[in-house]
Write an enzyme that holds these catalytic residues in place. Sequence first.
Site, PDB file in Angstrom:
ATOM      1  CG  HIS A 162       0.482  25.582  21.940  1.00 26.19           C
ATOM      2  ND1 HIS A 162      -0.333  27.116  22.528  1.00 26.19           N
ATOM      3  CD2 HIS A 162       1.314  25.975  22.749  1.00 26.19           C
ATOM      4  CE1 HIS A 162       0.043  27.004  23.615  1.00 26.19           C
ATOM      5  NE2 HIS A 162       1.239  27.292  23.467  1.00 26.19           N
ATOM      6  CD  GLU A 222      -3.048  31.251  21.787  1.00 27.55           C
ATOM      7  OE1 GLU A 222      -3.979  32.140  20.386  1.00 27.55           O
ATOM      8  OE2 GLU A 222      -2.096  31.236  22.228  1.00 27.55           O
ATOM      9  CG  HIS A 228       4.127  25.911  28.287  1.00 31.14           C
ATOM     10  ND1 HIS A 228       3.727  26.380  26.841  1.00 31.14           N
ATOM     11  CD2 HIS A 228       3.373  24.291  28.537  1.00 31.14           C
ATOM     12  CE1 HIS A 228       2.769  25.199  26.405  1.00 31.14           C
ATOM     13  NE2 HIS A 228       2.367  24.655  28.223  1.00 31.14           N
ATOM     14  CB  SER A 264       7.197  30.266  29.366  1.00 33.82           C
ATOM     15  OG  SER A 264       7.920  30.495  28.499  1.00 33.82           O
TER      16      SER A 264
END
Length: 283
Positions: free
Chosen positions: A127, A129, A43, A265
């Site tokens: 999201h 995940e 991201h 990230s």
Amino acid sequence: MQSLSVTIDMNSGFCFGVVYAIQMAEDILEEKGYLYCLGDIVHNDVEVERLQQKGLQIIDHRQLRELKNEAVLIRAHGEPPETYQIALENKLTLIDASCPVVLKLQNRIKTSFDKDANIFIYGKHGHAEVMGLLGQTNNKATVFENTDELFRHQLPSKITLYSQTTKSTDNFYNIKSLLEEKGVEVEANDTICRQVSNRDKELRKFALNFDKIIFVSGTKSSNGKVLYQVCKSTNHNTYFVSKVEELKPEWFQKNDKVGICGATSTPMWLMEEVRDALLMMQI
């Protein structure tokens, strides 16, 4: 003589799961010249753009269903079982860079689901995940982002509690305690990644040492939004940038000590670019 003293937090930057995924992508890109990736590999827009220039092609789940006889990278966030079924049907080769911590969590949730547990997942709706975790339960688990949302549900007498790997451990155990205070029996499964969850404590210590903090993160990063607020609450002279061009000279005074940090990230090369720009800045 430079007017700013600039230090990068060496504990900031990619977590090991992201490092692993990007290394896999770069190795294949060097060999083949192109590679499909299901969703943004990380991201962070500038890192994604860097890899796209090397031949990385970002696809979504709709495009995955249309793709055949190709190799596709599964990013660190992991994927639900449906993705693997589509790959089989379309004769796709999956290059699975799912984070080991995420895979462990997926397996534990699947085991709980097979035992007919009432599964509640502390995480962000939509999201990547979390979508992979939900998939282990045929999308029957309950996802909640905060205690207000949790207590709007009709809670069973016993729940099995899980969390997205990047959530705060303090919040996770606070949720467990609040549920128990209401008489709910809780089987709590702590699979939160300590490399990520410990960042908030490390960043608080780091942010106290500087006049100004530059927090570098992609605007899509959930982890980045959380850690930025950690820095901001510790040092109110904290500024968020996603790229070098967003730095503003008026934020600084001569001889300021400036700390640079970022999300899990955020690539180190980007924080280094920010450092170099600050050292060249005329205050």
